[in-house]
Scaffold this motif. Structure first.
Motif, PDB file in Angstrom:
ATOM      1  N   PRO A 303    -105.121 -78.894 -46.438  1.00 43.73           N
ATOM      2  CA  PRO A 303    -104.166 -78.019 -47.169  1.00 43.73           C
ATOM      3  C   PRO A 303    -103.002 -78.784 -47.791  1.00 43.73           C
ATOM      4  CG  PRO A 303    -104.712 -77.109 -45.005  1.00 43.73           C
ATOM      5  CD  PRO A 303    -105.226 -78.503 -45.021  1.00 43.73           C
ATOM      6  N   TYR A 304    -102.786 -80.029 -47.377  1.00 45.55           N
ATOM      7  CA  TYR A 304    -101.652 -80.802 -47.874  1.00 45.55           C
ATOM      8  C   TYR A 304    -102.085 -81.870 -48.897  1.00 45.55           C
ATOM      9  CZ  TYR A 304     -99.646 -78.711 -43.681  1.00 45.55           C
ATOM     10  OH  TYR A 304     -99.236 -77.818 -42.719  1.00 45.55           O
ATOM     11  N   ARG A 305    -103.367 -81.910 -49.195  1.00 51.65           N
ATOM     12  CA  ARG A 305    -103.876 -82.903 -50.154  1.00 51.65           C
ATOM     13  C   ARG A 305    -103.555 -82.439 -51.575  1.00 51.65           C
ATOM     14  NH1 ARG A 305    -108.094 -86.358 -48.332  1.00 51.65           N
ATOM     15  NH2 ARG A 305    -108.919 -86.303 -50.461  1.00 51.65           N
ATOM     16  N   SER A 306    -102.614 -83.095 -52.206  1.00 54.34           N
ATOM     17  CA  SER A 306    -102.147 -82.661 -53.522  1.00 54.34           C
ATOM     18  C   SER A 306    -103.015 -83.243 -54.637  1.00 54.34           C
ATOM     19  CB  SER A 306    -100.695 -83.104 -53.733  1.00 54.34           C
ATOM     20  OG  SER A 306    -100.298 -82.864 -55.065  1.00 54.34           O
ATOM     21  N   ARG A 307    -103.435 -82.371 -55.527  1.00 61.93           N
ATOM     22  CA  ARG A 307    -104.190 -82.827 -56.686  1.00 61.93           C
ATOM     23  C   ARG A 307    -103.315 -83.688 -57.605  1.00 61.93           C
ATOM     24  NH1 ARG A 307    -108.912 -81.743 -59.015  1.00 61.93           N
ATOM     25  NH2 ARG A 307    -109.095 -81.969 -61.282  1.00 61.93           N
ATOM     26  N   LYS A 308    -102.015 -83.373 -57.628  1.00 62.05           N
ATOM     27  CA  LYS A 308    -101.100 -84.148 -58.468  1.00 62.05           C
ATOM     28  C   LYS A 308    -101.015 -85.591 -57.974  1.00 62.05           C
ATOM     29  CE  LYS A 308     -97.582 -81.978 -59.926  1.00 62.05           C
ATOM     30  NZ  LYS A 308     -96.275 -81.263 -60.026  1.00 62.05           N
ATOM     31  N   VAL A 309    -100.947 -85.762 -56.647  1.00 57.13           N
ATOM     32  CA  VAL A 309    -100.935 -87.112 -56.078  1.00 57.13           C
ATOM     33  C   VAL A 309    -102.250 -87.829 -56.375  1.00 57.13           C
ATOM     34  CG1 VAL A 309    -100.860 -88.433 -53.930  1.00 57.13           C
ATOM     35  CG2 VAL A 309     -99.294 -86.521 -54.279  1.00 57.13           C
ATOM     36  N   LEU A 310    -103.356 -87.090 -56.292  1.00 51.68           N
ATOM     37  CA  LEU A 310    -104.661 -87.677 -56.584  1.00 51.68           C
ATOM     38  C   LEU A 310    -104.716 -88.200 -58.022  1.00 51.68           C
ATOM     39  CD1 LEU A 310    -107.677 -88.208 -55.964  1.00 51.68           C
ATOM     40  CD2 LEU A 310    -108.124 -85.849 -56.670  1.00 51.68           C
ATOM     41  N   GLU A 311    -104.250 -87.407 -58.971  1.00 53.56           N
ATOM     42  CA  GLU A 311    -104.286 -87.818 -60.374  1.00 53.56           C
ATOM     43  C   GLU A 311    -103.355 -89.005 -60.614  1.00 53.56           C
ATOM     44  OE1 GLU A 311    -103.290 -84.222 -62.327  1.00 53.56           O
ATOM     45  OE2 GLU A 311    -105.338 -83.377 -62.201  1.00 53.56           O
ATOM     46  N   THR A 312    -102.178 -88.975 -59.966  1.00 52.67           N
ATOM     47  CA  THR A 312    -101.260 -90.107 -60.101  1.00 52.67           C
ATOM     48  C   THR A 312    -101.879 -91.383 -59.550  1.00 52.67           C
ATOM     49  OG1 THR A 312     -99.369 -88.621 -59.886  1.00 52.67           O
ATOM     50  CG2 THR A 312     -98.962 -90.972 -59.506  1.00 52.67           C
ATOM     51  N   ALA A 313    -102.529 -91.260 -58.405  1.00 54.97           N
ATOM     52  CA  ALA A 313    -103.176 -92.428 -57.801  1.00 54.97           C
ATOM     53  C   ALA A 313    -104.307 -92.949 -58.676  1.00 54.97           C
ATOM     54  CB  ALA A 313    -103.698 -92.073 -56.416  1.00 54.97           C
ATOM     55  N   GLU A 347     -99.661 -77.420 -53.877  1.00 61.20           N
ATOM     56  CA  GLU A 347     -99.805 -76.330 -54.841  1.00 61.20           C
ATOM     57  C   GLU A 347    -101.254 -76.203 -55.306  1.00 61.20           C
ATOM     58  OE1 GLU A 347     -97.130 -77.041 -58.005  1.00 61.20           O
ATOM     59  OE2 GLU A 347     -95.321 -76.911 -56.757  1.00 61.20           O
ATOM     60  N   GLU A 348    -101.899 -77.335 -55.492  1.00 61.44           N
ATOM     61  CA  GLU A 348    -103.313 -77.362 -55.877  1.00 61.44           C
ATOM     62  C   GLU A 348    -103.999 -78.416 -55.017  1.00 61.44           C
ATOM     63  OE1 GLU A 348    -106.115 -77.710 -59.893  1.00 61.44           O
ATOM     64  OE2 GLU A 348    -103.933 -77.971 -60.012  1.00 61.44           O
ATOM     65  N   VAL A 349    -104.945 -77.977 -54.203  1.00 70.02           N
ATOM     66  CA  VAL A 349    -105.564 -78.869 -53.212  1.00 70.02           C
ATOM     67  C   VAL A 349    -106.558 -79.804 -53.880  1.00 70.02           C
ATOM     68  CG1 VAL A 349    -106.990 -78.973 -51.137  1.00 70.02           C
ATOM     69  CG2 VAL A 349    -105.231 -77.209 -51.355  1.00 70.02           C
ATOM     70  N   ALA A 350    -106.486 -81.093 -53.514  1.00 69.85           N
ATOM     71  CA  ALA A 350    -107.444 -82.095 -53.997  1.00 69.85           C
ATOM     72  C   ALA A 350    -108.648 -82.113 -53.064  1.00 69.85           C
ATOM     73  CB  ALA A 350    -106.794 -83.477 -54.044  1.00 69.85           C
ATOM     74  N   LEU A 351    -109.823 -82.055 -53.649  1.00 68.63           N
ATOM     75  CA  LEU A 351    -111.046 -82.066 -52.848  1.00 68.63           C
ATOM     76  C   LEU A 351    -111.289 -83.458 -52.261  1.00 68.63           C
ATOM     77  CD1 LEU A 351    -113.407 -79.976 -55.154  1.00 68.63           C
ATOM     78  CD2 LEU A 351    -112.158 -79.215 -53.110  1.00 68.63           C
ATOM     79  N   PRO A 352    -112.013 -83.535 -51.147  1.00 72.24           N
ATOM     80  CA  PRO A 352    -112.351 -84.844 -50.571  1.00 72.24           C
ATOM     81  C   PRO A 352    -113.168 -85.660 -51.569  1.00 72.24           C
ATOM     82  CG  PRO A 352    -112.798 -83.079 -49.006  1.00 72.24           C
ATOM     83  CD  PRO A 352    -112.502 -82.425 -50.314  1.00 72.24           C
TER      84      PRO A 352
END
Length: 394
Positions: A303-313, A347-352
């Motif tokens: 629930p805390y995996r941010s899609r925004k962080v994923l895209e930034t990474a 806000e938007e969960v990043a999938l594994p």
């Protein structure tokens, strides 16, 4: 030649003693067959040595040939017995082994009688031909029997050491067939009265004719078959030691990631009750626990995996970065852990990641988590965290 053959005989004798006496109890299937195989090959190698040959023939002329041939037949029978015990059901293996032992006893008895009669008749070519017929018939039967099983088993086994060992043994069978073909030529020569091949010639080198067929070929056959059949037993403890070392190193390498996850989520740590003392110190057991606990912790962070962080990474991770997928996952996990501590859901969960292996394959999952843990500890500091709180962890 004395040093070569007597040295190999001593080495094989020691191996036979270890295989029979040093295997502990209960002994695995095939222990006695393998021990007799190594002992028979030790006697066969000793009989090839000129020193041994001269010593025994000073008592009984040409008896080294009988000892060598009998040892070769016993070794061939032991080889077949080992393959039966490894490849067949125990009842069927015992039935076939008993039949081979009866044939061996009949062949050796017949050879001994013919050898004695040959001495009485002053090395009659006809009697010697019968002796060769008894020897080569059983030897050829045993060689072909084992060759078929070795090739069949080498295609189905999964262990690399077993597959390589069986193929080496099969190569040894080919040298044994060369020796058998040579003996057939001797038999035909004697039967037709041509005496084209001086079979009783003493060998001084391994490359002269006919010694390359009468001594070198069987010696290579013995060597390859012994190495092939004992290779898995030698490789196994080495592979086990390497596996344990990998488990210990992997357990330690996963430590920083596990410490951060378990500190934030103590509930992921598996209970220690009902764990015996041996299991609690076993590297394999400890590594499995750690992998399961880390996987559970990462799953709890979803629930805390941010899609925004994923895209930034994904944008900030270089294409040439070693293990980019693991580096991106480590950044997401680190940011998710910080968000959980701050109580901020994504806000938007990043999938594994799709690169993550199934939990059904523990080794692949461990390899993946090792990559993630390495990136988590060393390569995620430069990845932007977007609007998430400051990352935590090692």
């Amino acid at each position: 030649m004395n040093a070569l053959f007597l040295g190999m005989a001593c080495l094989l004798a020691v191996a036979a003693g270890y295989w029979i006496l040093g295997r502990g109890t209960p002994r695995p299937a095939g222990t006695w067959a393998m021990g007799s195989l190594l002992a028979s090959f030790a006697l066969a190698f000793a009989s090839y040595a000129p020193l041994f040959e001269n010593a025994v023939e000073a008592v009984v002329p040409d008896v080294a040939r009988l000892l060598s041939n009998s040892a070769s037949l016993a070794a061939a029978t032991s080889v077949v017995a080992v393959s039966f015990q490894l490849n067949l059901e125990s009842a069927e293996a015992r039935r076939r082994i008993r039949l081979r032992l009866l044939l061996l006893a009949a062949s050796v008895f017949g050879m001994t009688v013919l050898f004695a009669y040959e001495q009485v008749t002053h090395r009659s070519p006809q009697v010697y031909a019968l002796y060769l017929l008894a020897f080569i018939t059983y030897l050829g039967f045993a060689i072909i029997d084992f060759l078929q099983q070795a090739l069949r088993q080498s295609k189905s086994t999964r262990r690399t050491s077993v597959r390589l060992g069986l193929r080496l043994a099969a190569a040894g069978c080919l040298f044994a067939l060369v020796y058998a073909a040579y003996k057939v030529m001797v038999l035909v020569s004697l039967g037709l009265g041509f005496h084209l091949i001086p079979d009783h010639q003493h060998c001084s080198t391994l490359t002269s004719s006919p010694c390359v067929f009468s001594v070198t070929s069987p010696a290579l056959a013995v060597l390859l078959i012994c190495v092939g059949l004992t290779l898995p037993a030698v490789v196994y403890p080495v592979s086990q030691a390497r596996r344990r070392r990998w488990e210990v190193r992997s357990f330690e390498a996963l430590g920083p990631l596990w410490q951060d996850l378990s500190a934030a989520m103590p509930e992921i740590v598996l209970p220690a009750e009902d764990v015996n003392a041996n299991a609690s110190t076993d590297a394999d057991f400890l590594l499995q626990r750690r992998v399961i606990e880390i996987s559970d912790g990462i799953l709890a962070l979803r629930p805390y995996r941010s899609r925004k962080v994923l895209e930034t990474a994904q944008r900030t991770t270089d294409a040439v970065t070693e293990d980019p997928a693991a580096t991106i996952e480590a950044a997401v996990v680190k940011a998710a852990l910080a968000a959980m501590k701050a109580g901020l859901l994504a806000e938007e969960v990043a999938l594994p990641p799709t690169e993550a292996p199934s939990r059904k394959d523990l080794r692949e999952e461990t390899q993946w988590l090792l990559q993630v843990a390495s990136a988590y500890s060393h390569r995620t500091a430069r990845v932007a965290s977007g609007e998430q709180p400051e990352p935590v962890g090692a």
